[in-house]
Design a protein around this motif. Structure first.
Motif: not given
Length: 319
Positions: A54-62, A127-136
């Motif tokens: 989720n952390r990596q995918f959020a960077a892509f979306v931003r 929310s994924t805010l508490n799941l940053p290191d879970h797979p998107v």
């Protein structure tokens, strides 16, 4: 177009090198679509250590403003027979039934959930805010391909994925040997108990788990088995025995797109890609696909709460 690694490039950070080799692909012990066992040759490549998080995918979306398919309201003209009230953005979410159900009735545990997408994996209020290191999750094939292109990578072929997942154990059924839980140790995130109503959570998780929580395989790659299914770039087709000739095929690919269509859905001809690795919903009594050889077809527009992906970088061709 495939992405290749040119000399001096550094986008392989967080990736593991898989040397090219010939290996035995497939299995004859579980499901017919995995057979026959056939020897294939795969050139060297790099693969992500973990599924995209989720952390990596959020960077892509931003960086790109990408909107996933689960966030887009479907056009009823693309889905003949769709009730108007269903024409809303959302995705499929696993919902455990309250009592016994037939294992032949997946709609007993899958629910189309309005507003479910990668940021809200279980729908409104999640929310994924508490799941940053879970797979998107809730990513369609288009979403996964868009991320890979942004990262300067590619989605793996089925053969590349399976070679990496085997961890060097060519004849083993699992990525760690021939026993699902050696000495009771949980080696991946899968369903313990009678699916879909009884989840014993012996692995500590009800749904997805943080990447790297379970041991890496022999190649140093994490989470290729269980947790989430992963997209490959191959169109779905059934394996065929090796034809005449002395040498195993090199870098094999799936069949043509047209052959991937589901004949049971002539009015909704959506192509299908190969998913690999199983998920946290695979159980001993249902879908024993927590194995490198396991494979299922999935329509390219599908997004669910148990599908993710990882990427590869292929070696530049010589010369």
């Amino acid at each position: 177009m495939d992405t290749v690694l040119a000399k001096g490039e550094t986008r392989t950070a967080g990736m593991v090198r898989i040397d090219g080799r010939t290996f035995a692909m497939g299995s004859t012990r579980f499901y017919p679509e995995e057979a026959p066992i056939r020897r294939v040759r795969v050139d060297g490549f790099w693969i992500d250590e973990t599924p995209v998080t989720n952390r990596q995918f959020a960077a892509f979306v931003r960086a790109t403003g990408h909107v996933t398919d689960a966030e887009i309201t479907p056009d009823p003209r693309d889905y003949p027979g769709m009730p108007p009230e269903m024409a809303k953005a959302g995705s499929l979410v696993f919902q455990p039934p309250k009592g016994p159900v037939s294992l032949d009735a997946p709609l007993s545990w899958w629910a189309f959930t309005f507003a479910a997408h990668w940021r809200k994996p279980y729908g409104k209020g999640s929310s994924t805010l508490n799941l940053p290191d879970h797979p998107v999750v809730h990513v369609s094939y288009r979403d996964a391909e868009a991320y890979a292109a942004w990262a300067g990578k590619s989605l793996p072929t089925e053969a590349e994925w399976e070679l990496a997942a085997r961890g060097g154990l060519e004849d083993a059924e699992f990525a760690w040997g021939d026993t699902l839980a050696p000495d009771g140790k949980m080696m991946c995130n899968y369903w313990q108990g009678a699916f879909p109503a009884q989840n014993l959570r012996l692995d500590g998780f009800e749904r997805t788990s943080p990447v790297r929580r379970f041991p890496a395989n022999g190649h140093g790659v994490h989470d290729m088995i269980g947790n989430v299914w992963e997209w490959t770039c191959d169109w779905w087709s059934l394996p065929t025995p090796k034809g005449p000739g002395c040498c195993p095929p090199s870098n094999p690919r799936g069949g043509p797109m047209e052959a991937s269509l589901d004949p049971a859905q002539p009015h909704a001809p959506i192509p299908r890609k190969v998913l690999k690795g199983g998920s946290h919903l695979c159980a001993e009594n249902y879908c024993q696909r927590y194995r490198p050889a396991a494979r299922i077809p999935q329509t390219i527009e599908s997004a669910t709460s148990h599908i993710g992906f990882r990427c590869v970088v292929r070696d530049a061709p010589p010369g």
